[in-house]
Design an enzyme around this catalytic site. Structure first.
Site, PDB file in Angstrom:
ATOM      1  CB  CYS A 393      -1.054  -0.075   1.083  1.00  0.00           C
ATOM      2  SG  CYS A 393      -2.103  -1.292   1.192  1.00  0.00           S
ATOM      3  CE1 TYR A 423      24.628  -4.091   0.843  1.00  0.00           C
ATOM      4  CE2 TYR A 423      25.245  -3.759  -1.918  1.00  0.00           C
ATOM      5  CZ  TYR A 423      25.459  -3.761  -0.437  1.00  0.00           C
ATOM      6  OH  TYR A 423      26.865  -3.807  -0.193  1.00  0.00           O
TER       7      TYR A 423
END
Length: 481
Positions: A393, A423
């Site tokens: 969201c 990463y």
């Protein structure tokens, strides 16, 4: 073309950034060998990793899933070990670390740099020789320093005066004499994103060469007989494609070595120039080989030491993402496709997948570029300007900001995003209470889970609730009355 600057700045609202919005690639199924790991190819149109198809991997392990090409990882590790023979190469634990990868890295002759107790314990659990570990960090806790001393970590990189004194006290208690390096900020800013350029003055790492800070740190270490100063450490940034910055950094580090010799009668035997070698995320990236980097860094250090009248010290490097980054990809399943009309009549497909910023925050954090392809089939459909987005969201939940995908990409299709080894899982989160994906190692047409997929039950395990009886307040007591 060699890209020396990592894309920077907030641009998720821009209609077009890193691809030409008019001219599509000629072949949407092409796999650039600089971008993808060595054992990725296509068979009957389907993406294959070391003999296993994307469909097989998704069916067995679900999606999203990180897929590690282990032979490619080992090959890259060996290339650095060979190129820097006679020195030391430290794999970046922060890029991605699990016991399986730590073991492979150690078997190929590399050390590992760690920066927390968690990374240190994991490396030790994997059986890595503690002498082959280097502990970094700008705020190492007493627990972390004690663990490093008691474990016999080979190098501790010191980052503050407080840390120097803490380590000396812990070493005295343990009757140990740990080998240490002093991290210096050399005032060289690599051509990279501001958040991953680490050698300029206004940042948290190291001792500045200006105003005598680094020399004061040297004197402080030498005042503690419990500490054995063996060298200097410098790190100028990440995702670096050329050695120009290293040339300036080496000049300044060697100049400090000369001043230490002149002031203390001591020639330090080691320097660590850090690293951050770049990898190819997209077609325009052209990284240097390990052999080329090694040759150039040796040339620079030897020249600078010759000018300063110093013996050439042992050279250490930290290639960062260059070893694990290209060796892994992420498979996602498409959930929805939504065409959005842009200014000028252009249309972009928003292709939503079942992962997102919880498994790859780099696009949102750094505006990182990635390469994505349709993985489960070939398509004869026309290219469509697209944006691969996640399920979270957040409007900034973007996996690949600008790309071309076949116009007929549909729910149920699989997409593969290249070069997600560094990463991505390491910075993964449980945002929106989404479990982290598994990591699957593939070699010889066989796959093996090396990090399990998290479950909803595991996400709830630490949520212990609240007992109202424990915190009940006597209503007759008036605060401040």
């Amino acid at each position: 073309m060699s890209r020396s600057a990592h894309p920077a700045g907030p641009s998720h609202g821009h209609p077009v950034a890193s691809v030409d919005p008019v001219v599509a690639p000629l072949d949407l199924a092409a796999l650039n060998p600089r971008v993808w790991s060595a054992n990725v190819d296509r068979l009957a149109g389907e993406l294959m990793v070391a003999g296993l198809s994307a469909t097989e991997l998704a069916a067995e392990h679900g999606t999203p899933v990180f897929v590690l090409d282990t032979d490619d990882l080992r090959r890259r590790a060996r290339s650095y070990a060979t190129a820097f023979q006679g020195g030391d190469v430290y794999y970046a634990g922060k890029a991605f670390l699990c016991t399986a990868v730590a073991g492979m890295i150690a078997e190929e002759g590399l050390g590992i740099d760690v920066c927390t107790a968690g990374e240190l314990v994991l490396a030790l659990r994997a059986g890595v020789d503690p002498d082959r570990l280097a502990l970094h960090g700008n705020n190492k806790s007493v627990q972390e320093l004690r663990l490093a001393v008691e474990s016999g970590v080979g190098r501790i990189v010191l980052d503050s005066h407080y840390e120097i004194d803490r380590l000396a006290e812990l070493a005295a208690e343990a009757g140990a004499c740990p080998r240490v390096l002093i991290r210096v900020t050399v005032g060289v800013e690599a051509h990279t994103h501001a958040f991953i350029a680490t050698a300029h003055e206004d940042q948290k790492f190291g001792f500045s060469l200006t105003a005598g800070q680094a020399e004061a740190a040297v004197a402080r270490v030498l005042s503690h007989r419990q500490l054995r100063l063996v060298g200097l450490h410098s790190h100028i940034g990440s995702q670096i494609f050329d050695t120009g910055g290293f040339e300036v950094a080496a000049h300044r580090v060697v100049s400090l070595l000369a001043r230490i010799r002149d002031s203390h009668g001591l020639e330090l035997p080691e320097i660590d120039l850090g690293g951050g070698q770049g990898i190819a995320y997209v077609d325009g990236d052209d990284p240097q080989s390990a052999a080329d980097v090694a040759a150039r860094l040796r040339e620079i250090v030897e020249r600078e030491c010759g000018l300063a009248g110093l013996a050439v010290p042992r050279l250490s490097v930290e290639p960062g993402r260059a070893i694990i980054g290209p060796s892994m990809l992420t498979l996602y399943e498409v959930g929805t496709v939504k065409p959005i009309e842009l200014d000028g009549g252009l249309v972009r497909n928003y292709v939503s997948v079942d992962g997102g910023m919880s498994d790859n925050i780099r696009t949102a954090l750094y505006d990182a570029d990635y390469t994505v392809v349709l993985a489960n089939r070939l398509s004869s459909a026309a290219p469509q300007l697209s944006r691969v987005v996640g399920k979270h969201c957040e409007s900034g939940d973007i996996v690949v900001r600008d790309c071309w995908l076949p116009a007929d990409v549909a729910p149920g299709d699989l997409l593969a995003v290249a070069a997600t080894g560094a990463y991505c899982y390491a910075m993964a989160s449980n945002y929106n209470r989404v479990p982290r994906p598994p990591v699957v190692a593939v070699t010889g047409s066989q796959s093996q889970v090396i990090v399990r997929r998290e479950t909803l039950e595991q996400l709830m395990a630490n949520d212990v609730g609240w007992d109202p009886a424990v915190s009940r307040v006597d209503s007759s007591v008036v605060v401040g009355g």
